[in-house]
Design a protein around this motif. Structure first.
Motif, short mmCIF file in Angstrom:
data_model
loop_
_atom_site.label_atom_id
_atom_site.label_comp_id
_atom_site.label_asym_id
_atom_site.label_seq_id
_atom_site.Cartn_x
_atom_site.Cartn_y
_atom_site.Cartn_z
N ILE A 274 7.01 84.45 103.24
CA ILE A 274 6.46 84.11 101.63
C ILE A 274 7.37 85.39 100.94
N GLY B 190 -0.15 96.38 103.08
CA GLY B 190 -0.31 95.73 104.19
C GLY B 190 -0.36 96.45 105.60
N GLY B 191 -0.78 95.95 106.57
CA GLY B 191 -1.09 96.61 107.84
C GLY B 191 -2.20 97.62 108.03
P1 AMP Z 1 -2.17 92.23 106.03
O1 AMP Z 1 -2.66 93.22 105.35
O2 AMP Z 1 -0.51 93.02 106.38
O3 AMP Z 1 -2.71 91.91 107.31
O4 AMP Z 1 -1.51 91.19 105.00
C1 AMP Z 1 -2.72 90.27 104.49
C2 AMP Z 1 -2.24 88.96 104.06
O5 AMP Z 1 -1.48 89.57 102.82
C3 AMP Z 1 -0.98 88.25 104.57
O6 AMP Z 1 -1.45 86.82 104.49
C4 AMP Z 1 0.34 88.82 104.07
O7 AMP Z 1 1.08 87.80 104.23
C5 AMP Z 1 -0.27 88.96 102.70
N1 AMP Z 1 0.58 89.98 102.32
C6 AMP Z 1 1.06 91.29 103.03
N2 AMP Z 1 1.76 92.21 102.27
C7 AMP Z 1 2.10 91.14 101.07
C8 AMP Z 1 3.13 91.63 99.98
N3 AMP Z 1 3.78 92.93 99.82
N4 AMP Z 1 3.26 90.37 99.10
C9 AMP Z 1 2.61 89.49 99.23
N5 AMP Z 1 1.78 89.06 100.08
C10 AMP Z 1 1.54 89.98 101.04
#
Ligand code: AMP
Ligand code: MG
Length: 379
Positions: A183, A231-232
């Motif tokens: 994405i 994220g993460g």
């Molecule tokens: P995470 O918090 O890393 O588990 O991500 C949660 C959701 O947010 C997942 O669907 C990721 O693909 C999306 N996501 C994480 N980082 C980004 C970003 N920088 N831009 C767009 N979507 C994101």
């Protein structure tokens, strides 16, 4: 570490490690969006002298008839009139000695004398009056006011230098081709814009893949006042920001009782404050606005709190304050709110299609017709 805290508590905990900025003096024309570091008082009276608010004649109000004896424009020294005399005057010109009113050009020389068309010395501001306060963000009008008060330079807080780091194996820079499962990375762009809006200097980093080593290397390379990651931070095996901060950094809080935006964390990495924001785009945006921005610049209000009447029903969340995106409008003098898009925390379009957020207390819903508290974005 405190876990699952209220928004207010999250800000309080983070504030125990306050942002480190100093003071610099800059030209006013470079100060848009900057935060004033000191109160600013006027060096002069505004207006500096009695002057005309209109083009017309400066007259004595008791005179029945008048003859014109000269004229005066803005920038000239004050002249003087006697009984029966009038001076043609332009807007901004000093009132001649002896005159106590203005006749508007439209009314002709023998027209009505109007004292309120004289702008009185100091009626806007007296010299010494503090008209811009420490902590205030410089707007175009505030810049103009600083100049009016005689300031060519002003003291502002140095811009906080903020590293913005997105994490995730799935993320690709917009403009490039996407492969299956990938994405576009969007959070860092929104976060950088939010940072600029509140007077910070964002430093955009390349996306960091989901690995402890890669993340550690990037965090170690940061030379800044604050690190913001996205994220993460959730419970998953690949939530490496949380893992690394747990094992090698310091976490002061993790998880806030809000939806969207549940799993953020705050702590320090080698002494540098770090907000770990969730990856979902709406979540990272909201946690920034509701937690990070008040930590950086408590005086800046990104929203107003108002009462709205719901024209759509919305569900709240168990044990969390729920911020549904709403479109607030004024209908016949009543502030009403509707929802237009899917409310998922992954749907950043919901932040553009709407201009506000419900504040639904934990375990409450709103039915059609309910009046509830809401946040209304300033722009
Ligand atoms: P995470 O918090 O890393 O588990 O991500 C949660 C959701 O947010 C997942 O669907 C990721 O693909 C999306 N996501 C994480 N980082 C980004 C970003 N920088 N831009 C767009 N979507 C994101
Ligand atoms: Mg991720």
């Amino acid at each position: 570490m405190e876990k699952f805290v209220s928004i207010e508590r999250a800000i309080e905990i983070a504030r125990q490690t306050p942002p480190q900025s100093s003071i610099e003096t800059i030209p006013i024309q470079e100060s848009l969006g900057r935060i004033l570091a000191e109160d600013i008082s006027s060096k002069v009276d505004d207006p500096a002298f009695d002057n005309s608010a209109m083009d017309g004649w400066a007259v004595r109000s008791q005179d029945k008839t008048r003859i014109e004896i000269g004229q005066t424009s803005a920038g000239e020294a004050p002249t003087k009139i006697g009984p029966g005399e009038a001076i043609r005057i332009m807007t901004g010109a000093p009132i001649p000695d002896g005159a106590d009113a203005i006749v508007m050009i439209e009314d002709g020389l023998q027209g009505e004398a109007r004292p309120h068309f004289i702008r009185r010395q100091g009626e806007n501001l007296r010299a010494g009056k503090v008209a811009l306060s420490k902590g205030q963000q410089m707007t175009p009008a505030a810049i103009s006011l600083a100049a009016t008060m005689g300031h060519h330079t002003i003291p502002v807080r140095t811009k906080l230098r903020v590293a913005v780091i997105s994490t995730g194996d799935e993320l690709v820079q917009p403009g490039l081709e996407l492969s299956a499962g990938q994405i576009y990375e969007s959070n860092s762009y929104g976060l950088c814009a939010l940072l600029e809006k509140i007077g910070c200097e964002p430093i955009l980093y390349d996306v960091v893949q989901d690995s402890l080593d890669g993340l550690r290397k990037t965090l170690d390379s940061c030379d800044c006042d604050l690190i913001i990651t996205s994220g993460g931070v959730s419970m998953g095996d690949r939530d490496f920001v949380r893992k690394l901060m747990e094992e090698e950094g310091q976490i002061h809080f993790w998880k806030v009782a809000m939806r969207p935006g549940g799993p953020p964390l705050f702590g320090t990495w080698n002494g540098t404050p770090l907000f770990g924001l969730p990856g979902n785009p709406v979540s990272s945006h909201l946690v920034f606005q509701l937690v990070v921005a008040p930590w950086i610049a408590p005086e800046i209000q990104l929203f107003k709190t108002i009462q709205v009447k719901m024209l759509d029903a919305v569900n709240g969340a168990p044990n969390k304050v729920c911020f549904r995106r709403i479109k607030i409008s004024n209908e016949n003098g009543i502030m009403v709110a509707r929802t237009h898009t899917h409310q998922g925390s992954g749907n950043i379009h919901s932040m553009v299609a709407h201009n506000g957020l419900t504040i639904l207390p934990p375990n409450t819903n709103a039915s059609i017709g309910d009046r509830i508290e809401a946040l209304w974005f300033n722009d």
